[in-house]
Design a protein around this motif. Structure first.
Motif, PDB file in Angstrom:
ATOM      1  N   TYR A   1     -10.113  76.076 -37.792  1.00  0.00           N
ATOM      2  CA  TYR A   1     -10.291  74.602 -38.019  1.00  0.00           C
ATOM      3  C   TYR A   1     -10.363  73.656 -36.802  1.00  0.00           C
ATOM      4  O   TYR A   1      -9.577  73.853 -35.751  1.00  0.00           O
ATOM      5  N   LEU A   2     -11.290  72.702 -36.642  1.00  0.00           N
ATOM      6  CA  LEU A   2     -11.253  71.970 -35.245  1.00  0.00           C
ATOM      7  C   LEU A   2     -10.763  70.826 -35.779  1.00  0.00           C
ATOM      8  O   LEU A   2     -11.035  70.025 -36.980  1.00  0.00           O
ATOM      9  N   LEU A   3     -10.030  70.061 -34.864  1.00  0.00           N
ATOM     10  CA  LEU A   3      -9.307  69.031 -35.233  1.00  0.00           C
ATOM     11  C   LEU A   3      -9.548  67.600 -34.446  1.00  0.00           C
ATOM     12  O   LEU A   3      -9.049  66.518 -34.701  1.00  0.00           O
ATOM     13  N   GLN A   4     -10.487  67.967 -33.211  1.00  0.00           N
ATOM     14  CA  GLN A   4     -10.816  66.836 -32.626  1.00  0.00           C
ATOM     15  C   GLN A   4     -12.023  67.370 -31.473  1.00  0.00           C
ATOM     16  O   GLN A   4     -12.048  68.444 -31.345  1.00  0.00           O
ATOM     17  N   THR A   5     -12.980  66.817 -31.282  1.00  0.00           N
ATOM     18  CA  THR A   5     -13.884  66.868 -29.972  1.00  0.00           C
ATOM     19  C   THR A   5     -14.040  65.502 -29.445  1.00  0.00           C
ATOM     20  O   THR A   5     -14.099  64.424 -30.207  1.00  0.00           O
ATOM     21  N   ARG A   6     -14.137  65.339 -27.899  1.00  0.00           N
ATOM     22  CA  ARG A   6     -14.248  64.204 -27.473  1.00  0.00           C
ATOM     23  C   ARG A   6     -15.061  64.873 -26.111  1.00  0.00           C
ATOM     24  O   ARG A   6     -14.923  65.996 -25.730  1.00  0.00           O
ATOM     25  N   SER A   7     -15.651  63.742 -25.341  1.00  0.00           N
ATOM     26  CA  SER A   7     -16.104  64.070 -24.101  1.00  0.00           C
ATOM     27  C   SER A   7     -15.040  64.494 -23.189  1.00  0.00           C
ATOM     28  O   SER A   7     -14.053  63.773 -23.175  1.00  0.00           O
ATOM     29  N   GLY A   8     -15.086  65.652 -22.494  1.00  0.00           N
ATOM     30  CA  GLY A   8     -13.860  66.110 -21.844  1.00  0.00           C
ATOM     31  C   GLY A   8     -13.636  65.577 -20.752  1.00  0.00           C
ATOM     32  O   GLY A   8     -14.572  65.084 -19.709  1.00  0.00           O
ATOM     33  N   LYS A   9     -12.271  65.237 -20.180  1.00  0.00           N
ATOM     34  CA  LYS A   9     -11.893  64.764 -18.855  1.00  0.00           C
ATOM     35  C   LYS A   9     -12.079  65.920 -17.903  1.00  0.00           C
ATOM     36  O   LYS A   9     -12.153  67.101 -17.948  1.00  0.00           O
ATOM     37  N   ARG A  10     -12.645  65.400 -16.817  1.00  0.00           N
ATOM     38  CA  ARG A  10     -13.106  66.539 -15.688  1.00  0.00           C
ATOM     39  C   ARG A  10     -12.867  65.851 -14.212  1.00  0.00           C
ATOM     40  O   ARG A  10     -12.685  64.622 -13.939  1.00  0.00           O
ATOM     41  N   THR A  11     -12.750  66.661 -13.304  1.00  0.00           N
ATOM     42  CA  THR A  11     -12.833  66.396 -11.833  1.00  0.00           C
ATOM     43  C   THR A  11     -14.183  65.845 -11.398  1.00  0.00           C
ATOM     44  O   THR A  11     -14.974  65.887 -12.039  1.00  0.00           O
ATOM     45  N   GLY A  12     -13.893  65.107 -10.375  1.00  0.00           N
ATOM     46  CA  GLY A  12     -15.314  64.555  -9.759  1.00  0.00           C
ATOM     47  C   GLY A  12     -16.239  65.512  -9.396  1.00  0.00           C
ATOM     48  O   GLY A  12     -17.468  65.730  -9.686  1.00  0.00           O
ATOM     49  N   LEU A  13     -15.725  66.856  -8.832  1.00  0.00           N
ATOM     50  CA  LEU A  13     -16.378  68.152  -8.545  1.00  0.00           C
ATOM     51  C   LEU A  13     -17.052  68.680  -9.635  1.00  0.00           C
ATOM     52  O   LEU A  13     -18.326  69.147  -9.844  1.00  0.00           O
TER      53      LEU A  13
ATOM     54  N   GLU B   1     -16.471  56.385  -9.289  1.00  0.00           N
ATOM     55  CA  GLU B   1     -15.360  56.697  -8.443  1.00  0.00           C
ATOM     56  C   GLU B   1     -15.092  58.212  -8.406  1.00  0.00           C
ATOM     57  O   GLU B   1     -14.355  58.649  -7.308  1.00  0.00           O
ATOM     58  N   ALA B   2     -15.650  58.851  -9.510  1.00  0.00           N
ATOM     59  CA  ALA B   2     -15.557  60.440  -9.324  1.00  0.00           C
ATOM     60  C   ALA B   2     -15.774  60.770  -7.856  1.00  0.00           C
ATOM     61  O   ALA B   2     -15.684  62.086  -7.410  1.00  0.00           O
ATOM     62  N   LEU B   3     -16.970  60.206  -7.466  1.00  0.00           N
ATOM     63  CA  LEU B   3     -17.776  61.032  -6.047  1.00  0.00           C
ATOM     64  C   LEU B   3     -16.482  60.985  -4.898  1.00  0.00           C
ATOM     65  O   LEU B   3     -16.895  61.590  -4.046  1.00  0.00           O
ATOM     66  N   ASN B   4     -15.581  60.024  -5.006  1.00  0.00           N
ATOM     67  CA  ASN B   4     -14.370  60.277  -3.923  1.00  0.00           C
ATOM     68  C   ASN B   4     -13.863  61.366  -3.860  1.00  0.00           C
ATOM     69  O   ASN B   4     -13.307  61.965  -3.021  1.00  0.00           O
ATOM     70  N   HIS B   5     -13.676  62.002  -5.254  1.00  0.00           N
ATOM     71  CA  HIS B   5     -13.002  63.412  -5.080  1.00  0.00           C
ATOM     72  C   HIS B   5     -13.765  64.462  -4.376  1.00  0.00           C
ATOM     73  O   HIS B   5     -13.045  65.229  -3.616  1.00  0.00           O
ATOM     74  N   LEU B   6     -15.028  64.387  -4.049  1.00  0.00           N
ATOM     75  CA  LEU B   6     -15.628  65.292  -3.317  1.00  0.00           C
ATOM     76  C   LEU B   6     -15.692  65.194  -2.017  1.00  0.00           C
ATOM     77  O   LEU B   6     -16.022  65.748  -0.989  1.00  0.00           O
ATOM     78  N   LEU B   7     -14.946  64.010  -1.336  1.00  0.00           N
ATOM     79  CA  LEU B   7     -14.902  63.770   0.127  1.00  0.00           C
ATOM     80  C   LEU B   7     -13.423  64.005   0.231  1.00  0.00           C
ATOM     81  O   LEU B   7     -13.169  63.859   1.539  1.00  0.00           O
ATOM     82  N   ARG B   8     -12.521  64.524  -0.654  1.00  0.00           N
ATOM     83  CA  ARG B   8     -11.186  64.529  -0.006  1.00  0.00           C
ATOM     84  C   ARG B   8     -10.835  65.796   0.743  1.00  0.00           C
ATOM     85  O   ARG B   8     -11.492  66.769   0.290  1.00  0.00           O
ATOM     86  N   PRO B   9     -10.156  65.707   1.673  1.00  0.00           N
ATOM     87  CA  PRO B   9      -9.722  67.011   2.400  1.00  0.00           C
ATOM     88  C   PRO B   9      -9.002  68.016   1.688  1.00  0.00           C
ATOM     89  O   PRO B   9      -8.617  68.045   0.508  1.00  0.00           O
TER      90      PRO B   9
END
Length: 961
Positions: free
Chosen positions: A342-354, A381-389
């Motif tokens: 049985y499936l109980l939920q579907t939603r657009s998944g949270k993801r990292t900027g990468l 704002e997710a593009l910031n994740h790709l600039l992090r060290p």
């Protein structure tokens, strides 16, 4: 006709669909849509967000008109399941879950197994032929109801959940590690002990009537919309309080019925990296909250087919169906009850900027979505994740070799973070507020930790998998995180963390430095050096070629699509040539603000500046300015050369003069020696220049009007530098900006000085360059009289930092407590110094745009306050017709993407309104989804969207404007 309050789903049909998120919330809309497309969903119904509004309007009471609909909806579920709600012989049990229109994982409350009491538990046990399962469900329900509905919480932050304390004591007494190993007799005892704890701590009896339980649970879920963690989450993510939450009531299916049952969470693509793989976890003989809470470390989804091959095949089919249907990576929750899925939920998944960039680009290349849709899919704002060290490889290897490598866990949030170890969310927030970087370490995190998680550089947990609360929040916030690090043990009272290493136990105390590598999942003692990310290594640092950097290639490709879509141009706030170099690398189309005051703090510059300020005669002031002229000229020449023909907006001196003067004894003594005066005389002059309200004092154009020789020197430096650059074959477009103008006569005065100097320089050099003179609109009167000011001004640039201060009457430097209180009480929806106040400050901007262009139709309009890098503010600037936004160099990718999204949304609105011009063909139209998902066409040799900066480019000092 009365508004419909409840929408049913299940049995292969639903009264709602995926487009009804505003009314049904994300969860309810997802359940309805899955029902409609044939996904196996347990039947139920959703109470709308409008009922949430009614609940609060009535003083936190459910509307009486809800009850007939509620009872009718329950009868539908009973008919579909063949069970009776409250029926002792075959009881229908339900879950009660929240679901706002925007995903808020773990922030609001859930109640499972509702409908159990001392009578129905016997019927459940008999129907399932499994007494242990029935009593396990009952003890879970009592604990959840006690926590969520009755509010039984730990009394102190150091204390554990009271139900967990009782449960652990029971496991210890029976010599088992996991609750799944407790015998049925122990579970019966737990139910009685949990009820006794509720009676002792809350002074109330646990309710036996299922319908009473249901009403109380619905109210509790509505109340959770305004709990502390939900409010904090809304503030962090800009979710309006008035949206409210829906409540989904769904018939229970059970993953804790034995070894033929289980529960899990999965993503149709890897949410950390974006790789096209089915990614998730499951637990055998468990309920869904066990996975998300991280109480047991689960198995990988790839292992599911070894235990239940047919279920694994069905789940893979559901993955393909949902991703093709939604055309986005989906986050799904599932339960296996006695081998049935049985499936109980579907939603657009949270993801990292990468992951966001990779998924968007690869889906566009698969033709699952179009290029424009790919641009809209990535949060700017997710593009910031790709600039992090990331950690420097040599430093990390040396630390591990030296015995500082402590443990490994699951890499839940990529990147590198070092900070001081703390164990409580409140401490993380407090330490961060005083400027200390922190790593929050916990047995497992919970939604109550949200403020501390936002404040931390990263977090570390002993329990939990890649779909645990900590992992979900890390991906959404872009935080570095490691979860499921089983070598950790915590003593919260002693504020210590013990790590079992190969060399023995290592005890770390609160405040010790700790480093975590969220890409490799490695925990390292002490502080580690970092190195640039792949994108930074290509663009700024040098040394990495684009062909060797797939992450950079996807980043560049997405931004090239964004650049093709946007109308707004993007400029950078930059004061030095090295900053301009970085700005060009990140796609700047000009400089929107050069703060000339920043130039005076360089080597050999502050001395002459101070001499000029304390000069007693006009002649002495000119002598000091003559020393500054060549150094300013060289700075401007460097900017013009780096910008290579792009426009450069230079603001004349803005801050009050006392800001440049020394306040320490050594500096005062040096200034006295340089000017041949006594220390006492210098001290007296410094005291004379101090203002009680400097931000509204002798600064900006007022300074230039009082001391025109300052404006003369700066104008001469600008135009001589422009001529120098032009002689080197570089096209130059200087734009001289006069700050703090409230009256056209102020601008007339300063523009006259600038133009007179320009003609003198051009005559001496035998060369002319094109230039503009304009102003910064940063006080309300400037906006209100823009039509007059535009008679002289050839451009406006909105200085929204000061315009916000002067409009609100709030100092951004001194009103932190005021703003914190206003945000907490939701008097202000967002910090107006972070995102433009569109109703107030924005109204003044609109007046200035209309007035300025009425007088001068070709007036160039931009924004140069720090709002220029805020996505919501960028969209507002697009909407009111500005020509460009300007922000710090490192915010440029965000501004480029936000500007593109603003243009695409506007076109979509025009298209809906029937504007045929908005329907012009654009690149990358989506093709119909294929029957089977195509393999990603990876961009091995993606076109380079922006040039690289030369090695050694420096970072911009903190903005003051």
């Amino acid at each position: 006709m009365a508004a419909k309050r409840i929408y049913a789903f299940g049995g292969g049909r639903a009264e709602g669909n995926k487009d009804m998120k505003d009314l049904l919330g994300g969860k309810g809309a997802g359940l309805a849509e899955m029902s409609n497309i044939g996904i196996p969903v347990p039947p139920g119904f959703t109470i709308t967000t409008e009922v949430c509004a009614e609940y609060y309007k009535a003083g936190q009471k459910l509307p009486k008109a809800l009850e007939p609909e509620l009872k009718a909806a329950l009868r539908k579920v009973e008919a579909l399941t063949g069970k009776g709600f409250g029926d002792p012989s075959d009881p229908l049990l339900v879950s009660v879950r929240s679901g706002a229109r925007a995903s808020m994982p773990g922030m609001m409350d859930t109640v499972l197994n509702l409908g159990l009491n001392d009578a129905t538990v016997a019927g459940l046990a008999a129907r399932a032929s499994n007494p242990r399962f029935a009593w396990d469900s009952y003890r879970r329900f009592v604990a959840m109801f006690g926590d969520v509905v009755l509010g039984l919480k730990p009394e102190r932050k150091e204390d554990r959940d009271p139900f967990e304390v009782i449960l652990d004591a029971k496991k210890h007494a029976h010599g088992v590690k996991y609750d799944k190993d407790l015998p049925v007799e122990a579970l019966r005892e737990l139910v009685a002990e949990f009820k006794a704890e509720i009676r002792r701590r809350k002074g109330v009896e646990f309710p036996e009537a299922p319908y009473e339980q249901l009403l109380a649970a619905i109210g509790a879920v509505f109340r959770s919309w305004n709990n502390d963690r939900a409010i904090a989450y809304r503030q962090l993510n800009g979710i309006p309080a008035e949206w409210g939450t829906a409540v989904s009531v769904q018939s229970m299916v059970f993953g804790n019925m034995g070894d033929d049952s289980g529960t899990g969470v999965a993503f149709t693509r890897n949410p950390a990296t974006g790789e096209d793989e089915f990614y998730g976890e499951f637990l055998v003989n468990a309920q869904g909250e066990d996975v998300v809470a991280g109480i047991r470390t689960p198995q990988k989804i790839s292992e599911l087919k070894e235990r239940w091959p047919e279920v694994a095949r069905q789940l893979e089919d559901a993955r393909e169906t949902l991703e093709r249907h939604y055309r986005d990576m989906q986050d799904i929750e599932f339960t296996i009850e006695r081998g049935r899925l049985y499936l109980l939920q579907t939603r657009s998944g949270k993801r990292t900027g990468l992951a966001a960039v990779r998924i968007a680009v690869e889906m566009a290349e698969e033709r699952l979505i179009g290029r424009d849709e790919a641009v809209l899919r990535v949060e700017p704002e997710a593009l910031n994740h790709l600039l992090r060290p990331v950690f420097d490889a040599e430093a990390k290897a040396a630390a591990v070799k030296g015995g500082r490598g402590l443990a490994k866990g699951l890499p839940a949030g990529p990147g590198a973070a070092s900070g001081k170890l703390v164990f409580f969310a409140q401490d993380a927030a407090a330490w961060h507020a005083r400027g200390e970087p922190v790593i929050l370490a916990r047995h497992e995190t919970s939604p109550e930790d949200i403020r501390g998680m936002a404040a931390a550089e990263g977090f570390l947990t002993a329990f939990g998998g890649m779909t645990s609360h900590a992992a979900l929040v890390a991906r959404q916030m872009g935080k570095v995180a490691i979860v499921g690090c089983g070598a950790l043990e915590f003593d919260y009272h002693a504020r210590t963390m013990t790590v079992e290493t190969a060399g023995g136990a290592k005890v770390l105390k609160e405040g010790d430095w700790l480093s975590i590598d969220g890409t490799a999942g490695e925990v390292i003692e002490g502080r580690l050096d970092t190195r640039p990310s792949e994108v930074m290594a290509v663009l700024v640092e040098g040394g990495l070629e684009p062909k060797d950097a797939p992450t950079y290639q996807r980043f560049a490709k997405l931004l090239s699509w964004a650049d093709a879509a946007r109308r707004l141009r993007v400029r950078a706030n930059a004061d030095q040539p090295d900053q301009a170099r970085v700005a060009v690398a990140f796609g700047a189309q000009g400089i929107g603000l050069c703060r000339t005051e920043h130039m005076f703090f360089g080597e050999g510059k502050i001395g002459p500046m101070r001499e000029m300020i304390v000069a007693e005669t006009h002649e002495d002031r000119r002598k000091a300015l003559a020393k500054l002229l060549p150094v300013q000229r060289e700075d401007f020449r460097g900017l013009f050369l780096e910008m290579a023909g792009r426009p450069v907006t230079i603001r004349t001196l803005d801050p009050p003069l006392h800001e440049f003067l020394p306040h320490e004894e050594q500096g005062i003594a040096q200034l006295a020696r340089d000017t041949g005066r006594t220390v006492e005389e210098i001290r007296a002059q410094i005291a004379d220049l101090v203002e009680s309200n400097p931000m509204l004092g002798h600064r900006g154009c007022r300074l230039g009007i009082s001391h025109p020789e300052i404006t003369e020197m700066q104008a001469r430096a600008i135009f001589e530098a422009a001529c120098d650059a032009a002689e080197q074959g570089v096209k130059v477009e200087p734009e001289v900006m006069i700050p703090l103008v409230a009256s056209v006569k102020e601008l007339d005065d300063q523009a006259g000085v600038v133009r007179r100097v320009a003609e003198d320089v051009f005559a001496r050099r035998g060369r002319k360059v094109r230039y503009l003179v304009g102003t910064m609109i940063e006080v309300p009167r400037g906006a209100l009289t823009a039509a007059e000011i535009a008679r002289t001004a050839e451009f406006f640039s909105f200085g929204t930092n000061d315009l916000t201060q002067t409009t609100f009457g709030l100092s951004r430097d001194d009103t932190g407590p005021v703003l914190q209180t206003y945000l907490a009480k939701e008097i202000l929806p967002v910090d107006p110094f972070v995102s433009v106040d569109q109703d107030g400050v924005g109204a003044l901007m609109k007046i200035a745009v209309a007035g300025g262009r009425a007088t001068r139709p070709g007036l160039k309009l931009g924004i140069c306050g720090e709002h220029g890098g805020d996505p919501a503010s960028v969209e507002f600037c697009h909407r009111i017709g500005l020509d460009y936004v300007s922000c710090s160099p490192y915010r440029l990718p965000i501004a480029r993407l936000a500007a593109a999204q603003a243009a695409l949304r506007e076109r979509a609105q025009e298209s809906k309104a029937g504007d045929g011009s908005a329907k012009r063909a654009r690149n990358g139209k989506a093709k119909p989804a294929r029957a089977a998902k195509a393999s990603p066409r990876r961009a091995r040799n993606a076109a380079i969207a922006v040039p690289r900066a030369r090695k050694g480019a420096g970072r911009r000092p903190r903005a003051r404007a």
